[in-house]
Design an enzyme around this catalytic site. Structure first.
Site, PDB file in Angstrom:
ATOM      1  N   ARG A  78      17.477   0.210 -29.174  1.00  0.00           N
ATOM      2  CA  ARG A  78      16.143   0.550 -28.680  1.00  0.00           C
ATOM      3  C   ARG A  78      15.669   1.824 -29.363  1.00  0.00           C
ATOM      4  O   ARG A  78      16.364   2.847 -29.314  1.00  0.00           O
ATOM      5  CB  ARG A  78      16.160   0.737 -27.159  1.00  0.00           C
ATOM      6  CG  ARG A  78      14.829   1.202 -26.594  1.00  0.00           C
ATOM      7  CD  ARG A  78      14.804   1.205 -25.062  1.00  0.00           C
ATOM      8  NE  ARG A  78      13.504   1.661 -24.601  1.00  0.00           N
ATOM      9  CZ  ARG A  78      13.273   2.868 -24.061  1.00  0.00           C
ATOM     10  NH1 ARG A  78      14.251   3.724 -23.866  1.00  0.00           N
ATOM     11  NH2 ARG A  78      12.056   3.213 -23.699  1.00  0.00           N
ATOM     12  N   HIS A 122       6.459   6.350 -26.982  1.00  0.00           N
ATOM     13  CA  HIS A 122       7.442   7.216 -26.315  1.00  0.00           C
ATOM     14  C   HIS A 122       6.918   8.654 -26.435  1.00  0.00           C
ATOM     15  O   HIS A 122       7.556   9.531 -27.002  1.00  0.00           O
ATOM     16  CB  HIS A 122       8.829   7.040 -26.941  1.00  0.00           C
ATOM     17  CG  HIS A 122       9.960   7.509 -26.064  1.00  0.00           C
ATOM     18  ND1 HIS A 122      11.001   6.690 -25.678  1.00  0.00           N
ATOM     19  CD2 HIS A 122      10.219   8.716 -25.490  1.00  0.00           C
ATOM     20  CE1 HIS A 122      11.861   7.376 -24.919  1.00  0.00           C
ATOM     21  NE2 HIS A 122      11.402   8.610 -24.794  1.00  0.00           N
ATOM     22  N   GLU A 167       8.002   5.320 -19.734  1.00  0.00           N
ATOM     23  CA  GLU A 167       7.854   6.271 -18.641  1.00  0.00           C
ATOM     24  C   GLU A 167       6.448   6.871 -18.502  1.00  0.00           C
ATOM     25  O   GLU A 167       6.261   8.073 -18.686  1.00  0.00           O
ATOM     26  CB  GLU A 167       8.876   7.409 -18.801  1.00  0.00           C
ATOM     27  CG  GLU A 167      10.317   6.914 -18.881  1.00  0.00           C
ATOM     28  CD  GLU A 167      11.330   8.058 -18.858  1.00  0.00           C
ATOM     29  OE1 GLU A 167      10.941   9.210 -19.106  1.00  0.00           O
ATOM     30  OE2 GLU A 167      12.505   7.785 -18.561  1.00  0.00           O
ATOM     31  N   ASN A 293      14.618   3.137 -16.632  1.00  0.00           N
ATOM     32  CA  ASN A 293      15.426   4.284 -17.034  1.00  0.00           C
ATOM     33  C   ASN A 293      15.893   5.002 -15.772  1.00  0.00           C
ATOM     34  O   ASN A 293      15.070   5.388 -14.937  1.00  0.00           O
ATOM     35  CB  ASN A 293      14.607   5.264 -17.881  1.00  0.00           C
ATOM     36  CG  ASN A 293      14.149   4.659 -19.198  1.00  0.00           C
ATOM     37  OD1 ASN A 293      14.605   3.578 -19.579  1.00  0.00           O
ATOM     38  ND2 ASN A 293      13.267   5.348 -19.882  1.00  0.00           N
ATOM     39  N   TYR A 295      18.501   8.056 -14.180  1.00  0.00           N
ATOM     40  CA  TYR A 295      19.398   9.192 -14.419  1.00  0.00           C
ATOM     41  C   TYR A 295      20.037   9.724 -13.145  1.00  0.00           C
ATOM     42  O   TYR A 295      21.199  10.088 -13.122  1.00  0.00           O
ATOM     43  CB  TYR A 295      18.642  10.321 -15.150  1.00  0.00           C
ATOM     44  CG  TYR A 295      18.361   9.945 -16.579  1.00  0.00           C
ATOM     45  CD1 TYR A 295      19.310  10.166 -17.564  1.00  0.00           C
ATOM     46  CD2 TYR A 295      17.180   9.305 -16.935  1.00  0.00           C
ATOM     47  CE1 TYR A 295      19.097   9.773 -18.872  1.00  0.00           C
ATOM     48  CE2 TYR A 295      16.957   8.904 -18.247  1.00  0.00           C
ATOM     49  CZ  TYR A 295      17.931   9.146 -19.204  1.00  0.00           C
ATOM     50  OH  TYR A 295      17.719   8.734 -20.493  1.00  0.00           O
ATOM     51  N   GLU A 349      17.465   2.946 -20.320  1.00  0.00           N
ATOM     52  CA  GLU A 349      18.097   4.252 -20.547  1.00  0.00           C
ATOM     53  C   GLU A 349      18.987   4.583 -19.365  1.00  0.00           C
ATOM     54  O   GLU A 349      18.582   4.419 -18.210  1.00  0.00           O
ATOM     55  CB  GLU A 349      17.067   5.390 -20.652  1.00  0.00           C
ATOM     56  CG  GLU A 349      16.274   5.409 -21.920  1.00  0.00           C
ATOM     57  CD  GLU A 349      15.295   6.588 -21.955  1.00  0.00           C
ATOM     58  OE1 GLU A 349      15.532   7.626 -21.299  1.00  0.00           O
ATOM     59  OE2 GLU A 349      14.270   6.440 -22.643  1.00  0.00           O
TER      60      GLU A 349
HETATM   61  C1  GBH Z   1      13.980  10.162 -20.317  1.00  0.00           C
HETATM   62  O1  GBH Z   1      13.162  10.893 -19.484  1.00  0.00           O
HETATM   63  C2  GBH Z   1      13.277  10.006 -21.632  1.00  0.00           C
HETATM   64  O2  GBH Z   1      12.770   8.711 -21.817  1.00  0.00           O
HETATM   65  C3  GBH Z   1      14.115  10.424 -22.800  1.00  0.00           C
HETATM   66  O3  GBH Z   1      13.300  10.587 -23.914  1.00  0.00           O
HETATM   67  C4  GBH Z   1      14.883  11.669 -22.452  1.00  0.00           C
HETATM   68  O4  GBH Z   1      15.537  12.221 -23.549  1.00  0.00           O
HETATM   69  C5  GBH Z   1      15.870  11.317 -21.374  1.00  0.00           C
HETATM   70  O5  GBH Z   1      15.233  10.732 -20.290  1.00  0.00           O
HETATM   71  C6  GBH Z   1      16.704  12.486 -20.862  1.00  0.00           C
HETATM   72  O6  GBH Z   1      15.900  13.429 -20.241  1.00  0.00           O
HETATM   73  O7  GBH Z   1      13.529  16.678 -12.792  1.00  0.00           O
HETATM   74  O8  GBH Z   1      15.497  17.246 -11.501  1.00  0.00           O
HETATM   75  O9  GBH Z   1      13.708  16.048 -10.445  1.00  0.00           O
HETATM   76  C7  GBH Z   1      13.670  11.063 -18.186  1.00  0.00           C
HETATM   77  C8  GBH Z   1      12.746  11.882 -17.350  1.00  0.00           C
HETATM   78  C9  GBH Z   1      14.467  12.506 -15.808  1.00  0.00           C
HETATM   79  C10 GBH Z   1      12.149  12.683 -15.236  1.00  0.00           C
HETATM   80  C11 GBH Z   1      14.844  12.715 -14.369  1.00  0.00           C
HETATM   81  C12 GBH Z   1      12.533  12.873 -13.807  1.00  0.00           C
HETATM   82  C13 GBH Z   1      14.172  13.698 -12.302  1.00  0.00           C
HETATM   83  C14 GBH Z   1      15.178  14.801 -12.137  1.00  0.00           C
HETATM   84  N1  GBH Z   1      13.144  11.954 -15.964  1.00  0.00           N
HETATM   85  N2  GBH Z   1      13.820  13.494 -13.700  1.00  0.00           N
HETATM   86  S1  GBH Z   1      14.409  16.288 -11.685  1.00  0.00           S
END
Ligand code: GBH
Length: 442
Positions: A78, A122, A167, A293, A295, A349
């Site tokens: 991707r 992106h 996103e 995505n 995290y 992701e």
């Molecule tokens: C992604 O964004 C992107 O698509 C990518 O380009 C980037 O490198 C990757 O993730 C890593 O960051 O801010 O503590 O409340 C993710 C963006 C991450 C936004 C988690 C909201 C919530 C945690 N998101 N975030 S916090």
């Protein structure tokens, strides 16, 4: 049953990157300025005052990187296409040299038997369009559709999955409401209009690409979390529900139900976007897939106080985001429960930033990243067992890269990048992923 056995033979396994974060060559071959090129010049915007001029120099190391991707044994890659490389200003003439690069990329993937998953946006919008109002201006929607059609006409026959936006919440909220990402605007009214125009351009592009005879699967990628209350108090439960409305349902309801959620609209009041007749029907085009995505989870309280996972002794990554794999299962099962017409889901992701303090003679022994990947892949398997239509999983990221406002200080790669020499060295997590995929192939 061992983890790899829980995934079907046609499952899509990949690694992910994005143009601005890895390519460099910021002004070569006629590439125009993007809003991220501009934003990096703003004092204090980027933690290490860096920019994307060189990044991982992927633009000049394409063949080496393609071999690296192939060496992992993934069946998908991707990446994203930098709009200002393809059309310097986002309007007017297209730049054939820009697409030459992506043609070499998709052809190189094809030769190696790897599916190309391309994202059209992106975040690196041409600055020329920002100067005309950016995503707040309805005309940008039509410029995006032209750009999408142009890319498909040249490359569409070799792209397995084409994604309109990565996103949109981040572009709208972090870029236009909080101003911590490009274009650095702090205005909630603008941000909601931006979100609407992103969704509208997604729907119009889906229609246009299909009318042109799309051969790729078409969809969008959302950053989703699992929004949960900090306590069982009704006020905290309400806060979590409203955060879920703004962060998730604001996007998934229009896409799968054709309307914005009432609770979010009521909360926005006069900041709600201007929606023209017919817009919502366009946005609700059936999609071939939904990219997710994930995290971390989001713990909400009525007081608005941020949940500090680290201070509570909970496991966190180097971003201080809580490591919470169960949240991924909860999120996916929630999507299935909320939307009977949910499209096949790809995790587009998932991964973690971990400090580079485990460099040893033989390389980087990133056991915490291996744990992160293994437990989150298990969370996907669990969702699948509960009936969620899972179709793929992609690790963020192939290699360490420009982590937006964190610059080069945060490392998400399963391949280490030495920013002095630009040498790539697979970490232990890359070896782990390769072995996992070998086992899965059997
Ligand atoms: C992604 O964004 C992107 O698509 C990518 O380009 C980037 O490198 C990757 O993730 C890593 O960051 O801010 O503590 O409340 C993710 C963006 C991450 C936004 C988690 C909201 C919530 C945690 N998101 N975030 S916090």
């Amino acid at each position: 049953m061992s983890l790899h056995r829980q995934f079907p033979p046609d499952f899509v396994w990949g690694v992910a990157t994005s143009s601005f974060q890895i390519e460099g060559a910021a002004f070569e071959d006629g590439k125009g300025e993007s809003i991220w090129d501009r934003f990096c010049k703003q004092p204090g915007a980027i933690a290490d005052a860096s920019n994307g001029h060189v990044a991982c120099d992927h633009f000049h190391r394409l063949d080496e990187d393609l071999d690296l991707i192939a060496s992992l044994g993934v069946n998908a890659y991707r990446f994203s296409i930098a709009w200002p490389r393809v059309q310097a200003n986002g309007y007017g003439e297209f730049n054939p040299k820009g697409l030459d690069f992506y043609e070499r990329l998709v052809d190189g993937l094809k030769r190696r038997g790897i599916q190309a998953w391309a994202t059209l946006n992106h975040w690196d919008l041409p600055q020329g369009l920002q100067d005309r109002g950016g995503w707040n201006d309805r005309d940008t929607v039509h410029r995006f559709v032209d750009y999408a059609r142009h890319v498909q006409a040249r490359l569409g026959d070799r792209i397995a999955g084409l994604t309109t936006h990565n996103e949109p919440w981040v572009v709208a909220t972090l870029g236009n409401e909080q101003g911590i990402f490009a274009p650095g605007i702090k205005d909630r009214k603008i941000a909601t209009q931006v979100s609407h125009h992103l969704l509208l351009s997604h729907g119009l592009a889906m229609q246009a690409l299909r009318a042109d005879g799309a051969k790729s699967q078409l969809g969008i990628v959302l950053n989703l979390s699992s929004w949960v209350p900090a306590t069982a108090m009704p006020a905290d439960i309400a806060a979590a529900r409203l955060a879920d409305a703004h962060g998730r349902r604001w996007y998934t309801d229009p896409l799968f139900k054709g309307s914005y959620p009432e609770d979010a609209l009521a909360d926005l009041g006069a900041d709600a976007p201007v929606v023209q007749a017919g817009d919502m029907e366009v946005i609700a085009q059936p999609m071939d897939y939904l990219g997710v995505n994930y995290y971390t989870r989001a713990v909400m309280s009525a007081s608005g106080e941020a949940w500090n996972a680290k201070a509570r002794g909970l496991p966190v990554s180097d971003m201080d985001w809580e490591i919470y794999p169960q949240g991924l299962t909860d999120l996916l099962v929630g999507l299935k429960n909320d939307y009977a017409n949910l499209a096949p889901v790809y995790i587009t992701e998932n991964g973690g930033a971990f400090p580079d303090n485990q460099i040893q003679a033989g390389g980087v022994q990133d056991d915490d990243r291996i744990d992160y990947l293994r437990t989150h892949i298990a969370a996907v398997a669990s969702a699948m067992q509960q009936g969620v239509p899972m179709a793929g999983y992609m690790v963020w990221s192939l290699m360490d890269n420009f982590e937006w406002a964190s610059g080069y200080l945060k490392r998400f790669g399963i391949v280490h990048v030495d920013y002095d020499t630009l040498a790539r060295t697979p970490k232990a997590s890359a070896d782990w992923y390769r072995q996992f995929l070998r086992d899965w192939r059997g």
